[in-house]
Structure formats: C-alpha cells, structure tokens
Design a protein around this motif. Structure first.
Motif, PDB file in Angstrom:
ATOM      1  N   ARG A  13       8.447  -3.956  71.709  1.00 38.22           N
ATOM      2  CA  ARG A  13       7.514  -3.269  72.107  1.00 38.22           C
ATOM      3  C   ARG A  13       7.728  -1.794  72.108  1.00 38.22           C
ATOM      4  NH1 ARG A  13       1.714  -3.010  73.760  1.00 38.22           N
ATOM      5  NH2 ARG A  13       1.816  -1.293  75.609  1.00 38.22           N
ATOM      6  N   LYS A  14       9.214  -1.281  72.391  1.00 36.67           N
ATOM      7  CA  LYS A  14       9.658  -0.086  72.430  1.00 36.67           C
ATOM      8  C   LYS A  14       9.460   0.304  70.983  1.00 36.67           C
ATOM      9  CE  LYS A  14      12.766  -0.296  76.234  1.00 36.67           C
ATOM     10  NZ  LYS A  14      14.267  -0.207  76.867  1.00 36.67           N
ATOM     11  N   LYS A  15       9.820  -0.311  69.992  1.00 39.09           N
ATOM     12  CA  LYS A  15       9.670   0.057  68.541  1.00 39.09           C
ATOM     13  C   LYS A  15       8.109   0.537  68.240  1.00 39.09           C
ATOM     14  CE  LYS A  15      11.924   0.773  65.519  1.00 39.09           C
ATOM     15  NZ  LYS A  15      12.535  -0.513  64.422  1.00 39.09           N
ATOM     16  N   ALA A  16       7.238  -0.279  68.764  1.00 40.05           N
ATOM     17  CA  ALA A  16       5.930   0.098  68.460  1.00 40.05           C
ATOM     18  C   ALA A  16       5.473   1.319  69.118  1.00 40.05           C
ATOM     19  CB  ALA A  16       5.207  -1.259  68.909  1.00 40.05           C
ATOM     20  N   ASN A  73      -2.847   0.699  68.203  1.00 40.66           N
ATOM     21  CA  ASN A  73      -3.443   0.738  69.676  1.00 40.66           C
ATOM     22  C   ASN A  73      -2.792   0.062  70.734  1.00 40.66           C
ATOM     23  OD1 ASN A  73      -5.113   0.819  71.926  1.00 40.66           O
ATOM     24  ND2 ASN A  73      -7.117   0.451  70.798  1.00 40.66           N
ATOM     25  N   MET A  74      -1.875   0.928  71.368  1.00 39.40           N
ATOM     26  CA  MET A  74      -0.739   0.216  72.434  1.00 39.40           C
ATOM     27  C   MET A  74      -1.572  -0.255  73.543  1.00 39.40           C
ATOM     28  SD  MET A  74       1.955   0.507  71.158  1.00 39.40           S
ATOM     29  CE  MET A  74       3.222   0.140  72.457  1.00 39.40           C
ATOM     30  N   ASP A  75      -2.901   0.233  73.963  1.00 34.54           N
ATOM     31  CA  ASP A  75      -3.588  -0.111  75.095  1.00 34.54           C
ATOM     32  C   ASP A  75      -4.211  -1.483  74.893  1.00 34.54           C
ATOM     33  OD1 ASP A  75      -2.979   2.042  76.560  1.00 34.54           O
ATOM     34  OD2 ASP A  75      -4.682   3.285  75.710  1.00 34.54           O
ATOM     35  N   LEU A  76      -4.459  -1.731  73.485  1.00 34.12           N
ATOM     36  CA  LEU A  76      -5.153  -3.014  73.344  1.00 34.12           C
ATOM     37  C   LEU A  76      -4.107  -4.076  72.817  1.00 34.12           C
ATOM     38  CD1 LEU A  76      -7.497  -4.956  72.288  1.00 34.12           C
ATOM     39  CD2 LEU A  76      -7.421  -3.997  70.058  1.00 34.12           C
ATOM     40  N   PHE A  77      -3.217  -3.720  72.213  1.00 29.36           N
ATOM     41  CA  PHE A  77      -2.144  -4.711  71.597  1.00 29.36           C
ATOM     42  C   PHE A  77      -0.819  -4.751  72.610  1.00 29.36           C
ATOM     43  CE2 PHE A  77      -4.463  -3.956  67.624  1.00 29.36           C
ATOM     44  CZ  PHE A  77      -4.451  -5.423  67.000  1.00 29.36           C
ATOM     45  N   ILE A  78      -1.087  -5.648  73.712  1.00 28.40           N
ATOM     46  CA  ILE A  78      -0.228  -5.608  74.721  1.00 28.40           C
ATOM     47  C   ILE A  78      -0.379  -7.120  75.134  1.00 28.40           C
ATOM     48  CG2 ILE A  78      -1.817  -4.893  76.579  1.00 28.40           C
ATOM     49  CD1 ILE A  78       0.526  -3.979  78.317  1.00 28.40           C
ATOM     50  N   ARG A  79       0.830  -7.681  75.356  1.00 28.99           N
ATOM     51  CA  ARG A  79       0.905  -9.137  75.391  1.00 28.99           C
ATOM     52  C   ARG A  79       0.259  -9.493  76.772  1.00 28.99           C
ATOM     53  NH1 ARG A  79       4.233 -12.327  72.480  1.00 28.99           N
ATOM     54  NH2 ARG A  79       4.445 -14.523  73.370  1.00 28.99           N
ATOM     55  N   LEU A 128       0.108  -2.527  58.772  1.00 25.38           N
ATOM     56  CA  LEU A 128      -0.143  -2.123  60.247  1.00 25.38           C
ATOM     57  C   LEU A 128      -0.095  -3.313  61.142  1.00 25.38           C
ATOM     58  CD1 LEU A 128      -3.605  -0.457  59.771  1.00 25.38           C
ATOM     59  CD2 LEU A 128      -1.644   0.725  60.904  1.00 25.38           C
ATOM     60  N   VAL A 129      -0.147  -4.633  60.355  1.00 26.63           N
ATOM     61  CA  VAL A 129      -0.069  -5.852  61.111  1.00 26.63           C
ATOM     62  C   VAL A 129       1.564  -5.953  61.761  1.00 26.63           C
ATOM     63  CG1 VAL A 129      -1.836  -7.107  60.068  1.00 26.63           C
ATOM     64  CG2 VAL A 129       0.719  -7.155  59.255  1.00 26.63           C
ATOM     65  N   VAL A 130       2.235  -5.224  61.225  1.00 27.59           N
ATOM     66  CA  VAL A 130       3.823  -5.322  61.715  1.00 27.59           C
ATOM     67  C   VAL A 130       3.897  -4.719  63.023  1.00 27.59           C
ATOM     68  CG1 VAL A 130       6.147  -4.648  61.380  1.00 27.59           C
ATOM     69  CG2 VAL A 130       4.945  -5.383  59.493  1.00 27.59           C
ATOM     70  N   VAL A 131       3.330  -3.427  63.208  1.00 26.79           N
ATOM     71  CA  VAL A 131       3.379  -2.586  64.166  1.00 26.79           C
ATOM     72  C   VAL A 131       2.614  -3.321  65.401  1.00 26.79           C
ATOM     73  CG1 VAL A 131       4.241  -0.498  63.458  1.00 26.79           C
ATOM     74  CG2 VAL A 131       1.832  -0.820  63.591  1.00 26.79           C
ATOM     75  N   GLU A 132       1.416  -3.940  65.061  1.00 25.16           N
ATOM     76  CA  GLU A 132       0.444  -4.535  66.180  1.00 25.16           C
ATOM     77  C   GLU A 132       1.396  -5.604  66.591  1.00 25.16           C
ATOM     78  OE1 GLU A 132      -3.565  -3.296  63.943  1.00 25.16           O
ATOM     79  OE2 GLU A 132      -2.828  -5.489  63.667  1.00 25.16           O
ATOM     80  N   ALA A 133       2.001  -6.504  65.802  1.00 27.95           N
ATOM     81  CA  ALA A 133       2.993  -7.786  66.498  1.00 27.95           C
ATOM     82  C   ALA A 133       4.035  -7.268  67.224  1.00 27.95           C
ATOM     83  CB  ALA A 133       3.716  -8.473  65.099  1.00 27.95           C
ATOM     84  N   LEU A 134       4.664  -6.099  66.888  1.00 25.03           N
ATOM     85  CA  LEU A 134       5.525  -5.509  67.595  1.00 25.03           C
ATOM     86  C   LEU A 134       5.247  -5.147  69.104  1.00 25.03           C
ATOM     87  CD1 LEU A 134       7.656  -3.409  64.915  1.00 25.03           C
ATOM     88  CD2 LEU A 134       8.480  -5.400  66.290  1.00 25.03           C
TER      89      LEU A 134
END
Length: 335
Positions: free
Chosen positions: A312-315, A164-170, A260-266
């Motif tokens: 971020r680009k990888k995610a 979820n790119m809208d939620l997982f944003i720094r 999943l946690v890998v792409v969430e971290a990214l």
C-alpha cells in the motif's frame, strides 16, 4: 479558461490503459477549471480493427479533423494515439504550423509482432516518425524514456501515471463467497500481448482467479477452465472486492510501458509477481512489495510472505494529482 484538445483513437466503450488514463486526466483537468474537447472515433464512420472488434478505427478523417481543429481553436493540442485520428491531427497541425504534444502509451509494435511476425521494425520506424514531429512526447517511466531515446526518439519527457487510492483500498469483508486460500489473481485483458496463458499454466496452491475479458477469453476458458476460476470483467468497487479476496497478483505481461494494474493491486495490499521487464521493474522493489523473476510460480509463492502495508505504501507514491500536474506542465500552449 484554457481549452485543451485531446485527439484519441482509444475511447469508450473500449476499456484499456489509454482510456483509463484519459478518464482520470479529463476528470481532474475539468475539476481544475480547464475546458476539455475530445476528437474520438464515435464522431466518424468507423471500421473494426482486425482481431480486436471492439476497437473502431475512423475512416476518411483527415479533412474533417483539420476542419474541427480550425473550428475548436484550442489553446493546446495533445495527440494521445498513433491511429487514423492521431495521424490526421498530426498532418493538420504540421500544415498550419501548430505545435502539439504526443503520448507514447503502448508498445503497439510488440502487440503486432506477437500476431504477425516480420512487422516489428517497420512499425517501430513508423511510430518514431509519428512522434518526431511533436514538440514533446510523453512517456510514463524512465525505462521507456531511455529505450526510446536509444533508438532515435527525441524530446521525450516523463509524465508518471497514478492510482485512485480512495477506490483501490482493501475491503476487509468483501460481500463475496470465500475462495480456497491462498488466492493468486490475474486481472487484465485476455489477449496474447498480455500473456495470460502463462498464468493459467502455473502450478500454484489454493485458487487461481482470472478477472478480465478480451478476444481470447472463450478459448482460454475452454482450455484452462478446470484449474482456473474465470469471473469476467469487473470494475469499480466490485473489482476491489474481488482483489480483496486475493493474496498475490501475478502479472505475466512482457509488453507494458507501465502497467496500471500493478499499482492498483499494490493499493489493495497485494504483492506482485512479475517478470523483470519494463513497467514492473519501474515500480516493484524486489523482496519488499513483490518479486521479479522468470519463474512466476516461485515468485508468486514468495510473495505470500510480503507485507500488505508495504504494498500500500508503494502505491501511495503514485497519485493522479501528480500525474495531471505533470501532464499540464508538459503541454505546449499555442496562445
């Protein structure tokens, strides 16, 4: 309206990769106008899985599952897990000649082998038998597809997972007390199959932050609490805020099918230090958004020099929209 039946032994209040994928897919499929029906453990008498009390297994489900499938009359049947409900649905479909799909989400045989030696081969054979009856078996990565096919699994198709790119944003200003820098974070289940103890033993500068819960939390906190900051399970924006305090995600697990946690971290701009194993090797570009190594201390420190923007680009390559589209296209419709 197409009616899709999902049969799963993993369901709320469990929180794991399977339930999180289900949540994302169900939400997206409903938004597209499909009717989703679930057969899950809460509809049956259950017993706790040994060593995992939060996981409930359905008892005496076979006849009732067959009756439920006949009453629901779904347009497609997808069996998510290889537990009692999965086996019951499989039997009902085979008896009535109904085609179905399955998903190989978890290397369950590796989880068991960590705790009970000697069962790896028989459990793997049982998993192969379970999925052999499906028209298609879905997996999340090319590595897993190749491994399963090399050991006799058939009809394997790839359905990538997402974030979820809208939620997982720094969050540049999380409402949390600062931690001594740099901050190396582990987030995930605190259980032997995830190898959190490897992270806890690492000698790293700054702060080692531990986000998560599980059967080993009390034991691990007692043993390693002095050199690690345990904050328990977090989700949603609270999880994102804690990740936003961090600099590197350290992922010691060797049993993942994806992670999943890998792409969430990214997505939160965190480079990933992990082993060169299935899951991380399918996602991480060495020296760009993480480092894969047997030496996680060295990899974690090297990650400090990587670009959050590249992470971020990888995610962004992993979307739930694409995942749901692939999932729907791989279903087998009865009518």
């Amino acid at each position: 309206m197409k009616k899709i039946l999902l049969v799963t032994d993993a369901w709320a209040p469990q929180i794991n990769g399977v339930t999180r994928v289900l949540d994302a897919h169900i939400h997206a499929l409903k938004a597209l106008g499909y009717q989703i029906v679930i057969i899950e453990p809460g509809q049956f008498r259950t017993v706790s899985l040994p060593m995992y009390p939060e996981i409930r297994l359905a008892l005496f489900a076979r006849r009732r599952v067959a009756k439920m499938i006949a009453e629901i009359q779904p347009d497609a049947i997808h069996i998510v897990t290889e537990g009692p409900l999965g086996w019951a649905a499989r039997a009902a479909c085979l008896r009535r000649g109904i085609p179905f799909t399955t998903w190989y989400h978890t290397n369950f045989q590796l989880y068991v082998d960590i705790r009970l030696r000697g069962l790896l081969r028989p459990i793997y054979a049982l998993m192969r038998r379970f999925h052999s009856a499906a028209v298609r078996t879905m997996v999340s990565t090319e590595s897993l597809k190749s491994e399963l096919e090399s050991t006799g699994f058939k009809h394997i198709v790839i359905v990538p997972l997402g974030v979820n790119m809208d939620l997982f944003i720094r969050n540049s200003a999380p409402p949390l007390p600062p931690l001594p820098k740099p901050v190396f974070v582990y987030f995930g289940r605190l259980a032997p199959e995830k190898s959190p103890e490897e992270f806890l033993k690492l000698k790293l500068p700054g702060t080692k932050l531990v986000i998560g819960d599980g059967p080993d939390r009390t034991k691990l906190k007692k043993k390693y609490g002095e050199g690690n900051t345990f904050i328990g399970y977090k989700r949603g924006q609270e999880l994102v805020d804690w990740l936003s305090l961090s600099d590197v995600f350290v992922f010691p697990s060797r049993t993942e099918t994806f992670g999943l946690v890998v792409v969430e971290a990214l997505a939160c701009g965190l480079p990933v230090a992990a082993h060169d194993v299935m899951g991380p090797r399918d996602i991480i570009t060495q020296g760009k958004d993480g480092y894969l190594s047997e030496d996680l201390s060295e990899a974690a420190v090297k990650c400090l020099g990587l670009s959050p923007t590249d992470c971020r680009k990888k995610a962004e390559q992993y979307s739930w929209e694409h995942s749901v589209e692939a999932f729907f296209n791989k279903l087998i419709f009865i009518r």
